[in-house]
Design a protein around this motif. Structure first.
Motif, PDB file in Angstrom:
ATOM      1  N   GLU A 134       0.807  -1.215   0.000  1.00 61.54           N
ATOM      2  CA  GLU A 134       0.000   0.000   0.000  1.00 61.54           C
ATOM      3  C   GLU A 134       0.852   1.283   0.000  1.00 61.54           C
ATOM      4  OE1 GLU A 134      -3.244  -0.412  -0.018  1.00 61.54           O
ATOM      5  OE2 GLU A 134      -3.684  -2.344   0.931  1.00 61.54           O
ATOM      6  N   ARG A 152     -12.045   2.772   2.184  1.00 61.10           N
ATOM      7  CA  ARG A 152     -11.219   2.275   1.089  1.00 61.10           C
ATOM      8  C   ARG A 152     -11.884   2.593  -0.243  1.00 61.10           C
ATOM      9  NH1 ARG A 152      -6.483   1.912   0.612  1.00 61.10           N
ATOM     10  NH2 ARG A 152      -6.489   0.144  -0.821  1.00 61.10           N
ATOM     11  N   GLN A 181     -10.393  -1.383   8.676  1.00 59.33           N
ATOM     12  CA  GLN A 181      -9.105  -2.067   8.516  1.00 59.33           C
ATOM     13  C   GLN A 181      -8.469  -2.412   9.857  1.00 59.33           C
ATOM     14  OE1 GLN A 181     -10.100   0.539   6.696  1.00 59.33           O
ATOM     15  NE2 GLN A 181      -9.053   0.653   4.720  1.00 59.33           N
TER      16      GLN A 181
END
Length: 227
Positions: A134, A152, A181
């Motif tokens: 990421e 997201r 998350q």
């Protein structure tokens, strides 16, 4: 990990609807959030550049001639499209192979997750588990496409399956990390993810964002169930 319950769990079967005008009036918060994103994004890229160079080298070494960065169109705030960047963790033709794997989806709802996804490379498993894939999204943060914290960013094909309730995820700028998350990651199904995102949008403030950033760093140091 933050202890939290989704809005639906808290309110029984009642769905929570966000006041759009209230979100639009949060100019001061948005300004501070942008400053934090810029500062952390620039400093972050400088500090982790050796790690990013190492990851790029490993990907290139394993598959010479193949792209190191995976660029993909995502849906941002208010449905605006942008290009999101990640380190490539899958085989080059991963998108073409997806159609054959759709029936193996392990997540309920409008997204695809598969624990033993055959498209993921060996090194890809490592950078996905540690969330290192990421890191290039810090470029998106600096550009202003994304924030450090937020829902997201979904794919266009996922948004095509959204209900009006799900569309509330798109009321704010998407993030590299967020409440869902750090609250369960891949054990969370789509409907639960939407609930977490709506909860975040309702509660978001600068202190809350900083707490989520710190929780994200903890998870990167001690990985959870990411895949």
């Amino acid at each position: 990990m933050l202890k939290t319950k989704s809005p639906v769990e808290r309110e029984g079967s009642q769905l929570i609807w966000i006041d759009k005008e209230k979100i639009q009036k949060q100019k001061g918060y948005d300004f501070v959030k942008r400053l934090i994103d810029l500062f952390a994004g620039i400093v972050g890229i400088i500090l982790i550049s050796p790690i990013m160079l190492w990851i790029g080298y490993k990907i290139h070494k394993d598959e010479p001639g193949s792209p190191v960065i995976f660029a993909q169109k995502r849906v941002g705030r208010n449905g605006k499209l942008f290009t999101m960047y990640k380190f490539r963790s899958m085989c080059v033709d991963a998108e073409e192979k997806l159609d054959k794997l759709v029936d193996k989806n392990e997540i309920k709802g409008a997204m695809f997750k598969m624990k033993e996804d055959p498209r993921v490379t060996e090194f890809g498993k490592f950078i996905r588990r540690t969330s290192l894939d990421e890191l290039p999204q810090l470029i998106n943060v600096i550009k202003g496409d994304m924030s450090l914290i937020g829902p997201r960013p979904p794919l266009q094909r996922e948004v095509a399956e959204y209900t009006q309730y799900d569309m509330q995820r798109l009321l704010v700028k998407p993030g590299c990390s967020g409440l869902w998350q750090v609250s369960g990651r891949n054990e969370v199904h789509f409907d639960e993810m939407v609930n977490f995102d709506i909860e975040y949008i309702l509660k978001r403030n600068t202190i809350y964002d900083i707490k989520l950033i710190l929780n994200t760093i903890k998870i990167m140091i001690k990985p959870n169930s990411a895949y």
